[in-house]
Design a protein around this motif. Structure first.
Motif, PDB file in Angstrom:
ATOM      1  N   THR A 160       0.848  -1.197   0.000  1.00 18.33           N
ATOM      2  CA  THR A 160       0.000   0.000   0.000  1.00 18.33           C
ATOM      3  C   THR A 160       0.887   1.251   0.000  1.00 18.33           C
ATOM      4  O   THR A 160       1.962   1.247  -0.593  1.00 18.33           O
ATOM      5  N   ARG A 167      -3.169   9.393   1.200  1.00 19.34           N
ATOM      6  CA  ARG A 167      -4.158   8.311   1.105  1.00 19.34           C
ATOM      7  C   ARG A 167      -4.182   7.431   2.350  1.00 19.34           C
ATOM      8  O   ARG A 167      -5.085   6.602   2.492  1.00 19.34           O
ATOM      9  N   LEU A 171      -7.009   4.751   3.870  1.00 21.96           N
ATOM     10  CA  LEU A 171      -6.666   3.354   4.114  1.00 21.96           C
ATOM     11  C   LEU A 171      -6.970   2.954   5.549  1.00 21.96           C
ATOM     12  O   LEU A 171      -7.443   1.835   5.797  1.00 21.96           O
ATOM     13  N   ALA A 174     -10.633   2.358   5.625  1.00 22.42           N
ATOM     14  CA  ALA A 174     -10.960   1.132   4.892  1.00 22.42           C
ATOM     15  C   ALA A 174     -10.588  -0.100   5.711  1.00 22.42           C
ATOM     16  O   ALA A 174     -11.315  -1.109   5.700  1.00 22.42           O
ATOM     17  N   ASN A 175      -9.471  -0.024   6.433  1.00 26.97           N
ATOM     18  CA  ASN A 175      -9.050  -1.167   7.244  1.00 26.97           C
ATOM     19  C   ASN A 175     -10.014  -1.440   8.394  1.00 26.97           C
ATOM     20  O   ASN A 175     -10.283  -2.597   8.726  1.00 26.97           O
ATOM     21  N   LEU A 235     -12.637  -8.086  -0.277  1.00 30.08           N
ATOM     22  CA  LEU A 235     -11.733  -7.105  -0.876  1.00 30.08           C
ATOM     23  C   LEU A 235     -12.319  -6.550  -2.174  1.00 30.08           C
ATOM     24  O   LEU A 235     -12.260  -5.346  -2.430  1.00 30.08           O
ATOM     25  N   ARG A 236     -12.886  -7.437  -2.951  1.00 28.27           N
ATOM     26  CA  ARG A 236     -13.499  -7.005  -4.212  1.00 28.27           C
ATOM     27  C   ARG A 236     -14.697  -6.088  -3.953  1.00 28.27           C
ATOM     28  O   ARG A 236     -14.877  -5.066  -4.628  1.00 28.27           O
ATOM     29  N   ARG A 237     -15.498  -6.440  -2.967  1.00 25.95           N
ATOM     30  CA  ARG A 237     -16.674  -5.612  -2.646  1.00 25.95           C
ATOM     31  C   ARG A 237     -16.249  -4.225  -2.172  1.00 25.95           C
ATOM     32  O   ARG A 237     -16.856  -3.212  -2.540  1.00 25.95           O
ATOM     33  N   LEU A 238     -15.166  -4.161  -1.377  1.00 21.88           N
ATOM     34  CA  LEU A 238     -14.683  -2.872  -0.888  1.00 21.88           C
ATOM     35  C   LEU A 238     -14.141  -2.018  -2.030  1.00 21.88           C
ATOM     36  O   LEU A 238     -14.281  -0.792  -2.022  1.00 21.88           O
ATOM     37  N   ARG A 239     -13.558  -2.679  -3.031  1.00 21.70           N
ATOM     38  CA  ARG A 239     -13.012  -1.945  -4.175  1.00 21.70           C
ATOM     39  C   ARG A 239     -14.104  -1.439  -5.101  1.00 21.70           C
ATOM     40  O   ARG A 239     -14.029  -0.317  -5.617  1.00 21.70           O
ATOM     41  N   GLU A 240     -15.137  -2.260  -5.313  1.00 21.12           N
ATOM     42  CA  GLU A 240     -16.121  -1.954  -6.355  1.00 21.12           C
ATOM     43  C   GLU A 240     -17.307  -1.128  -5.878  1.00 21.12           C
ATOM     44  O   GLU A 240     -17.947  -0.455  -6.687  1.00 21.12           O
ATOM     45  N   LYS A 241     -17.589  -1.149  -4.577  1.00 13.95           N
ATOM     46  CA  LYS A 241     -18.753  -0.421  -4.087  1.00 13.95           C
ATOM     47  C   LYS A 241     -18.382   0.367  -2.831  1.00 13.95           C
ATOM     48  O   LYS A 241     -17.971  -0.215  -1.828  1.00 13.95           O
TER      49      LYS A 241
END
Length: 297
Positions: A160, A167, A171, A174-175, A235-241
């Motif tokens: 990261t 940023r 982060l 997000a964590n 991880l994908r859900r956090l990135r996409e939405k």
């Protein structure tokens, strides 16, 4: 560092300065400490939840300081001699690398007077150089360490941003949402909903020119593949939405609360100021950090 009654500040400075500037490096003590560190290394190997984090760092940062255990290994310990310790002290314990911090019932001018005594004794010198992180990875890497035991310890490391990158505030939020506490998405999904692990969490690490986010879990080997899939899904859900406003607000409230609680005693305040000066060359006020967190949408 040390803690004492405010009336003993001068004596405390004298003792700490003597320890800092005049180490004896007694050969018998070095031999004894070498044995102690070997036991520390053995203890880490006996604690897979700790060992997997060292393996993760080793995989993220191969063949460079960030990827090496701070305790070293048996080979490095055996070959370290008194002359090397003394040389390290001479090169690095100098004015440019030294910060004096105090918190509690002490006035700033009194601390300055105490620090002047140290300044007269400490060798002049510039701050130690550092080794930039190297990233030559072009595809996912896997490190497997096999031993006979009940669980599989899993660690997923992601490179990261550094501690200077703006940023980092996003982060940190997000964590919290992903895996910092029992309300996080990973905990709720993998432990509460699917019952695959007792412990699962994520944690960020910030360095001078890079950083990492590590997700770690201890689980039955038969559940490893499913737990990894669910982790990647989160991880994908956090990135996409983007997270909902309420979830983001709760994460922000949690971080600000942890910050305020961490500064409730003088020792924590001392460590806070020292880390700020060493890491940023300035003191970033807590209110500024709160403001930066409140800017994240």
């Amino acid at each position: 560092h040390a803690r004492a009654h405010a009336s003993q500040a001068a004596r405390l400075m004298d003792v700490l300065a003597d320890i800092y500037l005049n180490p004896v490096f007694d050969r018998r003590e070095i031999t004894r400490e070498r044995r102690v560190i070997k036991e520390e290394i053995a203890m880490t190997l006996d604690q897979p939840s700790h060992h997997v984090l060292e393996l993760s760092d080793e995989t993220l940062w191969p063949d460079q300081p960030l990827g090496r255990s701070i305790a070293g290994n048996e080979r490095s310990l055996n070959r370290t001699r008194r002359s090397e310790l003394a040389g390290f002290h001479t090169r690095h314990y100098v004015s440019g690398s030294t910060v004096v911090v105090a918190a509690g019932d002490i006035r700033h001018r009194d601390l300055i007077d105490l620090a002047k005594r140290l300044a007269r004794q400490i060798p002049a010198g510039s701050r130690s150089s550092w080794f930039p992180a190297v990233n030559g990875q072009v595809r996912p890497q896997i490190k497997l360490f096999t031993r006979e035991m009940e669980q599989t310890q899993l660690a997923l490391g992601i490179r990261t941003c550094s501690r200077h990158d703006p940023r980092r505030f996003a982060l940190r939020l997000a964590n919290v949402i992903l895996g910092e506490n029992m309300s996080s998405r990973l905990f709720q999904s993998i432990r509460e909903e699917h019952g695959l692990a007792y412990s699962i969490y994520s944690t960020p690490n910030f360095y001078h020119d890079t950083g990492s986010l590590t997700i770690a879990a201890g689980l039955d080997t038969a559940h490893t593949q499913k737990a990894l899939k669910l982790t990647l899904d989160e991880l994908r859900r956090l990135r996409e939405k983007p997270p909902a406003a309420g979830e983001l607000r709760r994460a922000r409230d949690y971080l600000i609360g942890q910050l305020e609680l961490s500064l409730e005693n003088t020792e924590s305040q001392m460590n806070w100021v020292g880390e700020q000066l060493l890491g940023f060359d300035q003191i970033i006020p807590p209110d500024e950090i709160k403001a930066r967190l409140n800017e994240i949408r």
